[in-house]
Design a protein around this motif. Sequence first.
Motif, mmCIF file in Angstrom:
data_model
loop_
_atom_site.group_PDB
_atom_site.id
_atom_site.type_symbol
_atom_site.label_atom_id
_atom_site.label_comp_id
_atom_site.label_asym_id
_atom_site.label_seq_id
_atom_site.Cartn_x
_atom_site.Cartn_y
_atom_site.Cartn_z
ATOM 1 N N ASN A 196 -5.042 7.731 -1.239
ATOM 2 C CA ASN A 196 -4.982 8.749 -0.183
ATOM 3 C C ASN A 196 -4.795 8.154 1.209
ATOM 4 O O ASN A 196 -4.360 8.860 2.125
ATOM 5 N N ASN A 197 -5.112 6.884 1.377
ATOM 6 C CA ASN A 197 -5.007 6.246 2.684
ATOM 7 C C ASN A 197 -3.932 5.168 2.724
ATOM 8 O O ASN A 197 -3.907 4.346 3.642
ATOM 9 N N TRP A 198 -3.045 5.179 1.749
ATOM 10 C CA TRP A 198 -2.080 4.098 1.613
ATOM 11 C C TRP A 198 -1.170 3.944 2.839
ATOM 12 O O TRP A 198 -0.869 2.827 3.254
ATOM 13 N N LEU B 12 1.083 -0.927 -4.041
ATOM 14 C CA LEU B 12 0.295 0.188 -4.566
ATOM 15 C C LEU B 12 0.484 0.349 -6.077
ATOM 16 O O LEU B 12 -0.466 0.648 -6.793
ATOM 17 N N GLU B 13 1.691 0.131 -6.557
ATOM 18 C CA GLU B 13 1.954 0.289 -7.993
ATOM 19 C C GLU B 13 1.117 -0.696 -8.817
ATOM 20 O O GLU B 13 0.464 -0.312 -9.786
ATOM 21 N N GLU B 14 1.132 -1.959 -8.414
ATOM 22 C CA GLU B 14 0.339 -2.962 -9.132
ATOM 23 C C GLU B 14 -1.153 -2.659 -9.004
ATOM 24 O O GLU B 14 -1.911 -2.820 -9.956
ATOM 25 N N SER C 269 -12.797 4.823 -5.617
ATOM 26 C CA SER C 269 -12.151 3.745 -4.868
ATOM 27 C C SER C 269 -10.628 3.868 -4.956
ATOM 28 O O SER C 269 -9.921 3.732 -3.956
ATOM 29 N N TRP C 270 -10.124 4.104 -6.155
ATOM 30 C CA TRP C 270 -8.681 4.264 -6.329
ATOM 31 C C TRP C 270 -8.171 5.440 -5.512
ATOM 32 O O TRP C 270 -7.143 5.345 -4.828
ATOM 33 N N ASP C 271 -8.878 6.565 -5.556
ATOM 34 C CA ASP C 271 -8.478 7.742 -4.782
ATOM 35 C C ASP C 271 -8.436 7.422 -3.291
ATOM 36 O O ASP C 271 -7.530 7.858 -2.578
#
Length: 87
Positions: A56-58, A24-26, A50-52
């Motif tokens: 939010n679903n990580w 997720l960080e990268e 898209s990022w959100d």
Amino acid sequence: MTKATGHMKEYAIRIWDCLKEADLEEMGLVFNELHMSTESESKRIEIKESWDYFKNNWDGIRVQEEEYDASLDAVQKDITVIYLQLE
């Protein structure tokens, strides 16, 4: 993701790599770079959306990745057993 990266395909590949690695960080760095490289305000909105979504679903994305890895490991073990039986 396709909507957000349609104008810059190389970012789609990098984001996909982050998904496969569950990084997720990268992914955040890639999305930020994509956002900064995009001039169109409407595309910037799509990128942020898209990022959100990913952010939010990580937790669910990571679970799917772990389940996929476990399935792949099981298949590899089955193939090894079959191979050893054939020797």
